[in-house]
Design a protein around this motif. Sequence first.
Motif: not given
Length: 541
Positions: A444-450, A476-477, A481-491
């Motif tokens: 949610l923080f990431a979606r609110q960031n420009i 996924q949301e 929303q950003r239509n980008c090639n973003v990666k997620a890492v869960v440590i």
Amino acid sequence: MFGVNGRIKRPSVEILRNEVDGAIDSLIQNGSGMTIISLLDKISGKHFKFYPVAYALAKCARCADRQVSKQAYLLIHKVCKIPSHLFLFHYYCKHAVNLRGWPRSHRKAIAAWYTENKDYKEDMIQFARHVTKYKCRYGISQRKVIKSCHPKPPNEKFDFIFRYATKGLKKANEKYPPQSSAGNTKVMSDKCEDFLRDYETIRSGHVPLDCVIDTIKKWRLTWEHIPPRFLKKEERCEEFKERYKEEYKEIWRTLLLHTQMPMTAIVRNLVKMTRLGLLIPNSKEENMVCQKLNDPMILEQSNIHPFHVLTALAAYRTGQTKRKGEDIKWAVSEGVVKALFQSFLHTQALPPTDKRLLLAIDSAIEMNDSVGSSCLPIKEAAAALALAVHQNSTSSETVTFGNVAAKFEFQPHDQSVFDIESALERIHQRAEDIQRSNFNAPFLFARQNIETYDGIVLLTSLVDTEEAATIRRSFQEYKEQRNCNVKAVVITYCHSEHVGTEEDSAILDVEGADACAAKQIMRFISDNKEGFEEIDIDLRY
């Protein structure tokens, strides 16, 4: 390494047998035994604790599959780097796999570990050092192992040390007299006899302190070689306390300044040396410790695990501990604290990156638990890893999250070096009185960031099935929303539910404190496939 559901604080044979035997046996029975051997080979030297490697190797060595057993025994030359590793391997063979006696294959492999050891062939003094340093570990003595495996010495020097280890120096000298002796063709002319004679002299205990110090300087002995009476403060009466403390201090000063004290030994004994008054600000001893901790070449050669450094930092910076009901305090050296953190950054060896990253640290109550059996809180381990990534990134943001995500700033200390002390103190103040956090909050923080992030890294204690689904859905949301090639890492720092799926290769799960974890995370975010591979094995049992 095993992916056990729960922490193993004291990994007894019974605990390991109950928790992991099924997985290892299933892999071997399904024909994936060589995959285990390959993995053990690759992680050699990168593990934080050796016992999982020793246990898995022992299971493979004593399995019914002859090819797997043969390769496991061949691998002990690479995996077991010192005698204590070898003894732990034998211990697990004996107690976990119910090894009876010394079968031929086991005996030959153990004997070959001694006689074909390249380090020992190149430096016989190193062999003599190890024989005297690792006399007994895990209830298994050097004498018993050498007598039982019947090694065939490749030369007289090996034979001399084998006879010393099993029968003592007197018997070894009867067959190989010192060079000064005459009338015998078999003469031990190298330095091994001198080393062992000097070692036996100080071991007798009837020598003055000066003699012990001279011997330490001459042979660069380690603290394991020193007689106990010189390493333990005597408290028989007030009259002798100061004298024994000064002897104790002088021994440790000599070990630090005049020997190649291993990095692990330095890190492990920082509190001891500080309490003795050696690591006072700007002293010769403190400068040497800080210099070694900040030397990338020494750190690389020592192969010290980043988690060892981080654990030492967490314990040392508190300035107090409790041992056997007694409160122990020391004056913390700020220089040592800074050097430890810089050492942690060096061991991570992260390349600079221009990727835009969001680092999210969980602030739930569970993050105050310790990592495994160490004294290091999960929250501090997560903050240090985040700071290491942040320091090597030109564009990254850090947040802590509970019910909501809040921005967290790492404050520079001097010369662009971030203040780890301040970061760890403030990360503790962010603790929220909740059992589990809202894993949708960072996204949610990431979606609110420009700005759009290239990678979102979550650091938490563990993830259950419901939370894993929340992370997948939120990620996924954000991508849609950003239509980008973003990666997620869960440590995670405990065994957790996997977030990544076969359908979504943009999510990486990391469990525990692997030495190469941070480097692999940055490669994953940068789409660098180096170090990643597909391993097709069936873990069901």
